[in-house]
Design a protein around this motif. Structure first.
Motif, PDB file in Angstrom:
ATOM      1  N   GLY A  59       0.818  -1.202   0.000  1.00  0.00           N
ATOM      2  CA  GLY A  59       0.000   0.000   0.000  1.00  0.00           C
ATOM      3  C   GLY A  59       0.849   1.247   0.000  1.00  0.00           C
ATOM      4  O   GLY A  59       1.977   1.239   0.514  1.00  0.00           O
ATOM      5  N   ILE A  60       0.319   2.311  -0.611  1.00  0.00           N
ATOM      6  CA  ILE A  60       1.002   3.609  -0.638  1.00  0.00           C
ATOM      7  C   ILE A  60      -0.026   4.688  -0.338  1.00  0.00           C
ATOM      8  O   ILE A  60      -1.047   4.791  -1.027  1.00  0.00           O
ATOM      9  CB  ILE A  60       1.646   3.880  -2.014  1.00  0.00           C
ATOM     10  N   ALA A  61       0.246   5.496   0.676  1.00  0.00           N
ATOM     11  CA  ALA A  61      -0.647   6.599   1.028  1.00  0.00           C
ATOM     12  C   ALA A  61      -0.037   7.915   0.564  1.00  0.00           C
ATOM     13  O   ALA A  61       1.039   8.299   1.024  1.00  0.00           O
ATOM     14  CB  ALA A  61      -0.880   6.637   2.541  1.00  0.00           C
ATOM     15  N   GLU A  62      -0.707   8.588  -0.362  1.00  0.00           N
ATOM     16  CA  GLU A  62      -0.230   9.864  -0.884  1.00  0.00           C
ATOM     17  C   GLU A  62      -1.421  10.641  -1.432  1.00  0.00           C
ATOM     18  O   GLU A  62      -2.157  10.140  -2.284  1.00  0.00           O
ATOM     19  CB  GLU A  62       0.811   9.648  -1.974  1.00  0.00           C
ATOM     20  N   ALA A  63      -1.600  11.864  -0.939  1.00  0.00           N
ATOM     21  CA  ALA A  63      -2.744  12.684  -1.347  1.00  0.00           C
ATOM     22  C   ALA A  63      -2.493  13.459  -2.635  1.00  0.00           C
ATOM     23  O   ALA A  63      -3.447  13.870  -3.305  1.00  0.00           O
ATOM     24  CB  ALA A  63      -3.110  13.651  -0.222  1.00  0.00           C
ATOM     25  N   ASN A  64      -1.228  13.660  -2.969  1.00  0.00           N
ATOM     26  CA  ASN A  64      -0.879  14.443  -4.155  1.00  0.00           C
ATOM     27  C   ASN A  64      -1.041  13.572  -5.400  1.00  0.00           C
ATOM     28  O   ASN A  64      -0.221  12.688  -5.667  1.00  0.00           O
ATOM     29  CB  ASN A  64       0.560  14.946  -4.022  1.00  0.00           C
ATOM     30  N   LEU A  90      -4.535   1.802   6.175  1.00  0.00           N
ATOM     31  CA  LEU A  90      -4.437   0.779   7.215  1.00  0.00           C
ATOM     32  C   LEU A  90      -5.789   0.212   7.618  1.00  0.00           C
ATOM     33  O   LEU A  90      -5.846  -0.784   8.359  1.00  0.00           O
ATOM     34  CB  LEU A  90      -3.692   1.339   8.432  1.00  0.00           C
ATOM     35  N   ASN A  91      -6.864   0.807   7.137  1.00  0.00           N
ATOM     36  CA  ASN A  91      -8.184   0.196   7.307  1.00  0.00           C
ATOM     37  C   ASN A  91      -8.380  -0.975   6.352  1.00  0.00           C
ATOM     38  O   ASN A  91      -9.258  -1.814   6.565  1.00  0.00           O
ATOM     39  CB  ASN A  91      -9.294   1.222   7.068  1.00  0.00           C
ATOM     40  N   VAL A  92      -7.528  -1.026   5.323  1.00  0.00           N
ATOM     41  CA  VAL A  92      -7.703  -2.038   4.274  1.00  0.00           C
ATOM     42  C   VAL A  92      -6.601  -3.083   4.301  1.00  0.00           C
ATOM     43  O   VAL A  92      -6.853  -4.272   4.078  1.00  0.00           O
ATOM     44  CB  VAL A  92      -7.751  -1.360   2.881  1.00  0.00           C
ATOM     45  N   LEU A 115       0.887   3.564  15.267  1.00  0.00           N
ATOM     46  CA  LEU A 115       1.244   2.942  16.543  1.00  0.00           C
ATOM     47  C   LEU A 115       0.040   2.442  17.334  1.00  0.00           C
ATOM     48  O   LEU A 115       0.111   1.347  17.915  1.00  0.00           O
ATOM     49  CB  LEU A 115       2.116   3.895  17.359  1.00  0.00           C
ATOM     50  N   PRO A 116      -1.092   3.164  17.382  1.00  0.00           N
ATOM     51  CA  PRO A 116      -2.266   2.588  18.049  1.00  0.00           C
ATOM     52  C   PRO A 116      -2.760   1.303  17.395  1.00  0.00           C
ATOM     53  O   PRO A 116      -3.400   0.476  18.059  1.00  0.00           O
ATOM     54  CB  PRO A 116      -3.317   3.701  17.933  1.00  0.00           C
ATOM     55  N   LEU A 117      -2.443   1.119  16.120  1.00  0.00           N
ATOM     56  CA  LEU A 117      -2.805  -0.116  15.421  1.00  0.00           C
ATOM     57  C   LEU A 117      -1.713  -1.171  15.545  1.00  0.00           C
ATOM     58  O   LEU A 117      -1.817  -2.253  14.957  1.00  0.00           O
ATOM     59  CB  LEU A 117      -3.070   0.188  13.941  1.00  0.00           C
TER      60      LEU A 117
END
Length: 370
Positions: A59-64, A90-92, A115-117
């Motif tokens: 997975g890659i998280a990027e808004a741009n 991280l929900n997926v 960290l909470p996850l």
């Protein structure tokens, strides 16, 4: 100087020396990695490892969206890998570790999600832009018993690892002086991407200029060589040698770290070297060691007596092999160059250096509660 009520560093060590009781967490052959951000050019190293099938990017998280399109095309990444935020990602998916390649000021935001996850996190150097953010990351790591690591290129230098072994063996006698030189011609001069430059030269997002970008290497190595000891004082001078190119941040910094046993650390960080340099020198009573680069270690017994030393280390080649070993329970990362314990001190040194340069005076680190 403002102070804040936080747990002492001694108290925090109980938590960030977290036993990595994660044996078997990486049962598959390849590490399952998720990426937070694409604006740091070091992400290319990770994606090349993905192309070589050394790791699995899940997975890659990027808004741009412009950045997403560029990396998707350049590395032939499937659309299904991309998410707008770390939380959505991280929900997926359920990675072995998240690697952050975003602005330094955003590391704490990634930690708040991961960290909470109980998802381990590795950030690119340095850990945070200030003590407040660094301590928040440490608090989260302690509360959720989940490790956080910081990646430095120089950690994987065989020369540095061998030098440390020789120092620990007493080869040079008591450590008197350490000199660290790090930097290059400048991020714009060497062709860093505009997305990287946008935050690297932003005093809020990066925390400063060359002082932060390259001073962190010296602070990291110095803390390691001193076995986690904090300096008693920091003095720093920063300059703008190229104000037209870097109008908002320093591009040259010199730091002096004083230790209670008389050891002195001198860190020279610059975006104005004539060439790229990552150089470590240590001096004992009658001998010095000089890690010239990743593969060269010299010993001097006088100005004219030089000897090239063999590199004898079984340390990891890179951050990916290191993480795999840690998460499999095959290694212990307590107090090493990547550890949270080391990098909390690094951030404290950098913050004291900023204050010293701004005020024009020596800053005492008389308490971990600064």
């Amino acid at each position: 100087m403002n102070t804040m009520m936080v747990p002492t560093l001694r108290f925090l060590t109980v938590f960030f020396a977290i036993p990595l009781l994660l044996g078997g967490a990486v049962a598959q052959e390849r590490l399952k990695v998720a990426v937070a951000g694409l604006s740091h050019d070091h992400v290319h190293t990770l994606l090349r490892a993905y192309q070589e099938r050394r790791i699995e990017v899940v997975g890659i998280a990027e808004a741009n969206t412009r950045l997403v399109d560029r990396y998707r095309k350049n590395y032939e990444l499937p659309d299904s890998l991309f998410f707008s935020t770390v939380g959505e990602m991280l929900n997926v998916i359920h990675p072995d570790v998240v690697l952050a390649y975003n602005a330094i000021s955003e590391h704490v935001d990634v930690a708040e999600v991961c960290l909470p996850l109980k998802v381990p996190l590795m950030v690119e150097k340095p850990l945070a832009v200030n003590n407040e953010q660094a301590r928040r990351i440490a608090q989260l790591a302690a509360e959720h018993r989940t490790p956080v690591f910081t990646n430095y290129e120089t950690t994987w230098y065989d020369s540095n690892q061998t030098l440390k072994q020789l120092v620990e063996k007493g080869t040079i006698g008591p450590l008197k002086k350490v000199m660290v030189k790090d930097g290059h011609q400048g991020p714009k001069e060497i062709g860093c991407s505009e997305d990287f430059l946008n935050w690297l030269t932003d005093p809020t997002k990066n925390g400063g200029g060359a002082l932060i970008d390259f001073g962190c290497y010296g602070a990291n190595l110095m803390t390691w060589l001193m076995n986690g000891e904090r300096p008693v004082a920091v003095t720093a001078v920063t300059r703008q040698l190229k104000p037209a190119t870097y109008p908002r941040v320093d591009d040259d910094a010199t730091l002096i770290l004083e230790y209670k046993n008389g050891t002195t650390g001198i860190i020279q960080a610059s975006w104005d070297w004539p060439y790229s340099i990552k150089d470590l020198q240590v001096y004992g009573e009658a001998t010095s060691l000089h890690a010239v680069d990743a593969h060269t270690l010299l010993r001097y017994s006088s100005a004219r007596e030089q000897e090239s030393l063999p590199l004898e280390t079984t340390y990891f080649n890179d951050h990916l092999s290191y993480l795999t070993a840690l998460l499999n329970g095959d290694a212990d990362g307590t107090d090493d160059l990547s550890s949270l314990s080391n990098n909390l001190i690094v951030v404290e040194i950098l913050q004291a250096a900023r204050e010293s340069a701004m005020r024009g005076e020596r800053v005492l680190l008389d308490s971990p509660q600064r």
